[in-house]
Scaffold this motif. Structure first.
Motif, PDB file in Angstrom:
ATOM      1  N   UNK A 115       0.883  -1.062   0.045  1.00 31.21           N
ATOM      2  CA  UNK A 115       0.101  -0.149   0.269  1.00 31.21           C
ATOM      3  C   UNK A 115       0.826   1.196   0.039  1.00 31.21           C
ATOM      4  N   UNK A 116       2.057   1.152   0.774  1.00 30.52           N
ATOM      5  CA  UNK A 116       2.740   2.348   0.867  1.00 30.52           C
ATOM      6  C   UNK A 116       3.837   2.512  -0.275  1.00 30.52           C
ATOM      7  N   UNK A 117       3.982   1.504  -0.998  1.00 32.92           N
ATOM      8  CA  UNK A 117       4.957   1.498  -2.160  1.00 32.92           C
ATOM      9  C   UNK A 117       4.422   0.408  -3.181  1.00 32.92           C
ATOM     10  N   UNK A 118       3.477   0.505  -3.963  1.00 34.89           N
ATOM     11  CA  UNK A 118       3.140  -0.496  -4.746  1.00 34.89           C
ATOM     12  C   UNK A 118       4.218  -1.058  -5.898  1.00 34.89           C
ATOM     13  N   UNK A 119       5.218  -0.136  -6.073  1.00 38.25           N
ATOM     14  CA  UNK A 119       6.250  -0.487  -7.161  1.00 38.25           C
ATOM     15  C   UNK A 119       7.177  -1.581  -6.461  1.00 38.25           C
ATOM     16  N   UNK A 120       7.079  -1.744  -5.300  1.00 38.43           N
ATOM     17  CA  UNK A 120       8.082  -2.833  -4.390  1.00 38.43           C
ATOM     18  C   UNK A 120       6.963  -4.208  -4.235  1.00 38.43           C
ATOM     19  N   UNK A 121       7.854  -5.234  -4.507  1.00 39.19           N
ATOM     20  CA  UNK A 121       7.094  -6.415  -4.323  1.00 39.19           C
ATOM     21  C   UNK A 121       7.921  -6.943  -3.273  1.00 39.19           C
ATOM     22  N   UNK A 122       6.842  -7.716  -2.319  1.00 39.58           N
ATOM     23  CA  UNK A 122       7.684  -8.705  -1.352  1.00 39.58           C
ATOM     24  C   UNK A 122       7.794 -10.167  -1.887  1.00 39.58           C
ATOM     25  N   UNK A 123       8.964 -10.639  -1.719  1.00 41.35           N
ATOM     26  CA  UNK A 123       9.217 -12.171  -2.009  1.00 41.35           C
ATOM     27  C   UNK A 123       9.507 -12.797  -1.001  1.00 41.35           C
ATOM     28  N   UNK A 124       8.769 -13.980  -0.673  1.00 45.67           N
ATOM     29  CA  UNK A 124       9.022 -14.940   0.439  1.00 45.67           C
ATOM     30  C   UNK A 124       9.879 -16.257  -0.109  1.00 45.67           C
ATOM     31  N   UNK A 125      10.887 -16.644   0.711  1.00 44.07           N
ATOM     32  CA  UNK A 125      11.484 -17.526   0.542  1.00 44.07           C
ATOM     33  C   UNK A 125      11.053 -18.764   1.664  1.00 44.07           C
ATOM     34  N   UNK A 126      10.908 -19.936   1.135  1.00 46.76           N
ATOM     35  CA  UNK A 126      10.672 -20.865   2.561  1.00 46.76           C
ATOM     36  C   UNK A 126      12.004 -21.273   3.082  1.00 46.76           C
ATOM     37  N   UNK A 127      12.103 -21.190   4.393  1.00 46.91           N
ATOM     38  CA  UNK A 127      13.247 -21.548   5.144  1.00 46.91           C
ATOM     39  C   UNK A 127      13.649 -23.125   4.922  1.00 46.91           C
ATOM     40  N   UNK A 128      14.714 -23.388   4.744  1.00 44.45           N
ATOM     41  CA  UNK A 128      15.042 -24.873   4.329  1.00 44.45           C
ATOM     42  C   UNK A 128      14.618 -25.628   5.957  1.00 44.45           C
ATOM     43  N   UNK A 129      13.953 -26.828   5.554  1.00 43.97           N
ATOM     44  CA  UNK A 129      13.285 -27.376   6.730  1.00 43.97           C
ATOM     45  C   UNK A 129      14.218 -27.695   8.019  1.00 43.97           C
ATOM     46  N   UNK A 130      15.635 -27.920   7.896  1.00 42.02           N
ATOM     47  CA  UNK A 130      16.274 -27.902   8.883  1.00 42.02           C
ATOM     48  C   UNK A 130      16.394 -26.822   9.954  1.00 42.02           C
ATOM     49  N   UNK A 131      15.848 -25.652   9.461  1.00 43.27           N
ATOM     50  CA  UNK A 131      15.852 -24.438  10.067  1.00 43.27           C
ATOM     51  C   UNK A 131      14.550 -23.998  10.412  1.00 43.27           C
ATOM     52  N   UNK A 132      13.600 -24.784  10.145  1.00 46.34           N
ATOM     53  CA  UNK A 132      12.012 -24.315  10.317  1.00 46.34           C
ATOM     54  C   UNK A 132      11.880 -24.208  11.889  1.00 46.34           C
ATOM     55  N   UNK A 133      12.307 -24.428  12.516  1.00 55.63           N
ATOM     56  CA  UNK A 133      12.066 -24.146  13.992  1.00 55.63           C
ATOM     57  C   UNK A 133      12.812 -23.154  14.747  1.00 55.63           C
ATOM     58  N   UNK A 134      14.040 -22.554  13.778  1.00 54.96           N
ATOM     59  CA  UNK A 134      15.042 -21.853  14.445  1.00 54.96           C
ATOM     60  C   UNK A 134      14.622 -20.323  14.547  1.00 54.96           C
ATOM     61  N   UNK A 135      15.119 -19.868  15.560  1.00 53.08           N
ATOM     62  CA  UNK A 135      14.718 -18.386  15.714  1.00 53.08           C
ATOM     63  C   UNK A 135      15.882 -17.746  16.548  1.00 53.08           C
ATOM     64  N   UNK A 136      16.121 -16.386  16.494  1.00 53.91           N
ATOM     65  CA  UNK A 136      17.169 -15.851  17.333  1.00 53.91           C
ATOM     66  C   UNK A 136      16.768 -15.801  18.888  1.00 53.91           C
ATOM     67  N   UNK A 137      15.487 -15.772  19.083  1.00 51.64           N
ATOM     68  CA  UNK A 137      14.884 -15.708  20.525  1.00 51.64           C
ATOM     69  C   UNK A 137      15.317 -17.106  21.189  1.00 51.64           C
ATOM     70  N   UNK A 138      14.889 -18.205  20.443  1.00 53.42           N
ATOM     71  CA  UNK A 138      15.316 -19.625  20.820  1.00 53.42           C
ATOM     72  C   UNK A 138      16.892 -19.910  20.972  1.00 53.42           C
ATOM     73  N   UNK A 139      17.646 -19.306  20.042  1.00 51.48           N
ATOM     74  CA  UNK A 139      19.142 -19.433  20.094  1.00 51.48           C
ATOM     75  C   UNK A 139      19.596 -18.784  21.566  1.00 51.48           C
TER      76      UNK A 139
END
Ligand code: PNS
Length: 181
Positions: A115-139
């Protein structure tokens, strides 16, 4: 007409600290785009959560972890993400998705950013499954309690965490509520 500008993406986050999950997204993003700017937000998406490492420290850890990637730059992010992306002439905001639980918040942010900048697209990459549970908080929680972090963060990040907790730092008590990065 085809756009011949280099394809540049911005990968934002708080990276407190960078994990192997983040590095997985950075490596794959660096292969997909001509340039990738990792934008380190000084505050986290949860403003109640005090960061363990300051902005300069987080940038330095990321720089060390991405030294072998010539098209990756690390910068501090100030202000609105879309404005930063426009200033850096990026066409894409890159995000990592770990699980369905990430999606609700990421979806809202992507739509707000569009909405703020329609010319910019967000692209999502799925995290590799070995890291799917990993977060900075847990670390941080595991590091605070003296657990092993092999394969979850680069060795020098594990050492920085160890030093920080030896200095008496507190990890945020809400590590069970996995953060979104
Ligand atoms: O790793 P995090 O804490 O989940 O990252 C959150 C981040 C940095 C991506 C988000 O807080 C952000 O985009 N901040 C920049 C300020 C902004 O543009 N806010 C509006 C987002 S819709």
């Amino acid at each position: 007409m085809t756009d011949s500008r280099p394809r540049r993406a911005v990968y934002p986050g708080s990276f407190d600290p960078v994990t192997c999950g983040h590095l997985d997204i950075i490596r794959r993003g660096a292969a997909l785009f001509d340039g990738l700017v990792v934008a380190v937000s000084p505050v986290s998406s949860n403003p109640e959560k005090a960061p363990l490492f300051n902005g300069v420290e987080r940038v330095a850890l990321l720089q060390a972890a991405t030294r072998d990637l010539p098209n990756v730059e690390i910068e501090e992010l100030h202000g609105l993400l879309v404005q930063y992306a426009l200033d850096r002439q990026a066409q894409v905001i890159l995000k990592g998705l770990r699980a369905v639980s990430d999606l609700e918040f990421e979806y809202a942010m992507a739509l707000m950013n569009r909405r703020l900048a329609p010319q910019i697209d967000t692209v999502f990459l799925m995290t590799s499954d070995e890291y799917s549970y990993l977060s900075s908080s847990l670390v941080k929680e595991v590091a605070r309690l003296g657990g092993a972090l092999d394969g979850l963060v680069p060795e020098f990040v594990a050492e920085a965490l160890k030093r920080r907790f030896q200095e008496g730092a507190e990890a945020s008590p809400d590590a069970q509520v996995a953060e979104r990065s």
